[in-house]
Design an enzyme around this catalytic site. Structure first.
Site, mmCIF file in Angstrom:
data_model
loop_
_atom_site.group_PDB
_atom_site.id
_atom_site.type_symbol
_atom_site.label_atom_id
_atom_site.label_comp_id
_atom_site.label_asym_id
_atom_site.label_seq_id
_atom_site.Cartn_x
_atom_site.Cartn_y
_atom_site.Cartn_z
ATOM 1 N N SER A 21 0.811 -1.205 -0.023
ATOM 2 C CA SER A 21 0.058 -0.005 0.048
ATOM 3 C C SER A 21 0.880 1.187 -0.092
ATOM 4 O O SER A 21 2.002 1.239 0.317
ATOM 5 C CB SER A 21 -0.779 0.065 1.111
ATOM 6 O OG SER A 21 0.038 0.017 2.425
ATOM 7 N N SER A 89 -7.719 8.389 9.334
ATOM 8 C CA SER A 89 -7.448 9.697 10.211
ATOM 9 C C SER A 89 -6.059 9.993 9.439
ATOM 10 O O SER A 89 -5.287 9.161 9.270
ATOM 11 C CB SER A 89 -7.450 9.330 11.676
ATOM 12 O OG SER A 89 -8.364 8.430 11.989
ATOM 13 N N TYR A 90 -5.916 11.285 9.461
ATOM 14 C CA TYR A 90 -4.793 12.013 9.396
ATOM 15 C C TYR A 90 -4.079 12.190 10.547
ATOM 16 O O TYR A 90 -4.721 13.142 11.150
ATOM 17 C CB TYR A 90 -4.690 13.148 8.169
ATOM 18 C CG TYR A 90 -3.539 13.888 8.096
ATOM 19 C CD1 TYR A 90 -3.553 15.455 8.300
ATOM 20 C CD2 TYR A 90 -2.227 13.201 7.829
ATOM 21 C CE1 TYR A 90 -2.235 15.919 8.276
ATOM 22 C CE2 TYR A 90 -1.146 13.728 7.640
ATOM 23 C CZ TYR A 90 -0.911 15.315 8.043
ATOM 24 O OH TYR A 90 0.305 16.015 7.920
ATOM 25 N N ALA A 91 -3.187 11.530 10.833
ATOM 26 C CA ALA A 91 -2.409 12.017 12.360
ATOM 27 C C ALA A 91 -1.539 12.800 12.036
ATOM 28 O O ALA A 91 -0.224 12.489 11.492
ATOM 29 C CB ALA A 91 -1.852 10.684 12.924
ATOM 30 N N GLU A 95 4.918 9.485 12.688
ATOM 31 C CA GLU A 95 5.252 8.546 13.181
ATOM 32 C C GLU A 95 5.971 8.504 14.509
ATOM 33 O O GLU A 95 6.992 9.366 14.592
ATOM 34 C CB GLU A 95 6.224 7.609 12.223
ATOM 35 C CG GLU A 95 5.511 7.164 11.115
ATOM 36 C CD GLU A 95 6.569 6.450 9.892
ATOM 37 O OE1 GLU A 95 6.018 6.186 8.946
ATOM 38 O OE2 GLU A 95 7.764 6.250 10.482
ATOM 39 N N ASP A 134 2.106 -6.586 14.458
ATOM 40 C CA ASP A 134 3.073 -5.905 13.838
ATOM 41 C C ASP A 134 3.607 -4.465 14.345
ATOM 42 O O ASP A 134 3.880 -3.559 13.821
ATOM 43 C CB ASP A 134 3.261 -5.805 12.387
ATOM 44 C CG ASP A 134 4.625 -5.351 11.751
ATOM 45 O OD1 ASP A 134 4.518 -4.962 10.627
ATOM 46 O OD2 ASP A 134 5.620 -5.450 12.286
#
Ligand SMILES: NC(=O)Nc1ccc2c(c1)=C(Cc1cc(-c3cccc(C(=O)NCCN4CCCCC4)c3)c[nH]1)C(=O)N=2
Length: 303
Positions: A21, A89-91, A95, A134
């Site tokens: 993806s 959702s856009y965080a 990361e 994971d």
């Protein structure tokens, strides 16, 4: 709202990339809201026989949609001739790994706060019978208010209801075919649990192993098991070949040592009943955490 299509979004920068993806920042042209849209190429998914992973991600995210905190949300899905689209959702703050690398390592209060948010999210996920399999700082995101959101359920396992809180399948009665099916998935080398490597067994406790690795990494800056190759990393895991750097806080060391236990049934929390990991919540490392108000708190500044 009417069924969406890619025409309803303006696609922006690439914000995530995986084997199956690609994730783009995108804006809904009707309401101006930003989303992360995960795009999967159909032919690639089919060729690599990963249709089950796509379905599992959608099922897991839908099961978690009622949980208010701790996970990216799945707003909708759609497809066209070539691709599948997941509107997530856009965080905004990206990361956790980037934040750790940005400052080298977290101060103890920051590590404790994010370990607490991660534990609360694990409790909710496991209570619904979802094992992530994971977990790693790349899959743990920080939203615009710097609260934690777990992402990427493509590797998740959804337990049957009766399996949820019973002893994990040992795998010893599995047929060779079932064992080889299980071998098909292994997480990211640095965070994969020994039972997944050794016995092809995946249990909730596999996420507790990754939890121990992530606490270690937030405090020291690096994961506990690391080597030049995947195989050497796996060897270190199976031999429990890791050490704590000078000055690693004693309470944190004690908790990590109780999570990084080869026998998954002996890991702290593995025997906890109900839907909370009380033995982990009550560990001295979490002294001072108000478990009912973690999500309401303003996260401590990462510096
Ligand atoms: N495999 C997956 O499912 N991956 C996903 C799924 C959902 C999802 C997802 C990945 C997201 C990834 C993501 C990536 C980013 C991002 C990418 C590049 C730069 C930044 C960025 O600089 N943010 C500002 C904060 N930085 C962070 C690092 C330290 C300095 C300050 C964020 C924001 N969100 C996301 O927001 N939502």
């Amino acid at each position: 709202t009417a069924k969406r299509s890619s025409q309803d979004y303006i696609f922006g920068k690439l914000i995530g990339d995986g084997c199956y993806s690609t994730v783009f920042l995108a804006k809904d042209i009707h309401i101006g809201k930003e989303y992360a849209i995960k795009v999967c190429e159909k032919h690639h998914i089919i060729r690599k026989k990963k249709r089950e992973y796509i379905k599992r991600e959608k099922d897991a995210l839908n099961m978690l949609s009622s949980v208010p905190h701790g996970f990216v949300k799945l707003f909708c899905t759609f497809q066209d001739e070539e691709r599948l689209y997941f509107v997530l959702s856009y965080a905004k703050n990206g990361e956790l790994l980037k934040h750790i690398n940005n400052v080298g390592s977290f101060e103890l209060n920051v590590a404790k706060f994010y370990a607490a948010e991660l534990l609360l999210a694990l409790e909710k996920m496991h209570a619904k019978g979802i094992i992530h399999r994971d977990l790693k700082p790349e899959n743990i995101l920080l939203d615009e208010n710097m609260h934690l959101q777990i992402a990427d359920f493509g590797t998740a396992k959804i337990m049957d209801p009766e399996e949820i809180r019973c002893a994990p399948s040992s795998g010893e009665n599995d047929t060779q075919n079932e064992r080889s099916r299980k071998i098909s998935f292994v997480g990211t080398p640095q965070y994969v649990s020994p039972e997944l490597l050794h016995d092809c067994v995946d249990t909730r406790a596999s996420d507790l192993w990754a939890f121990g690795c992530i606490i270690y990494q937030m405090i020291s800056g690096l994961p506990p098991f690391r080597a030049a190759t995947e195989f050497l990393t796996f060897q270190k895991i199976l031999k429990m070949d890791y050490e704590f750097p000078e000055g690693f806080p004693a309470d944190a060391k004690d908790l990590v040592e109780k999570l990084l236990v080869l026998d998954h049934s002996k890991r702290i929390g593995a025997d906890d009943k109900g839907t909370t990991y009380d033995s982990i919540r009550n560990h001295p490392f979490f002294l001072g955490i108000d478990w009912d108000h973690v999500w309401d708190q303003t996260p401590p500044t990462i510096c």
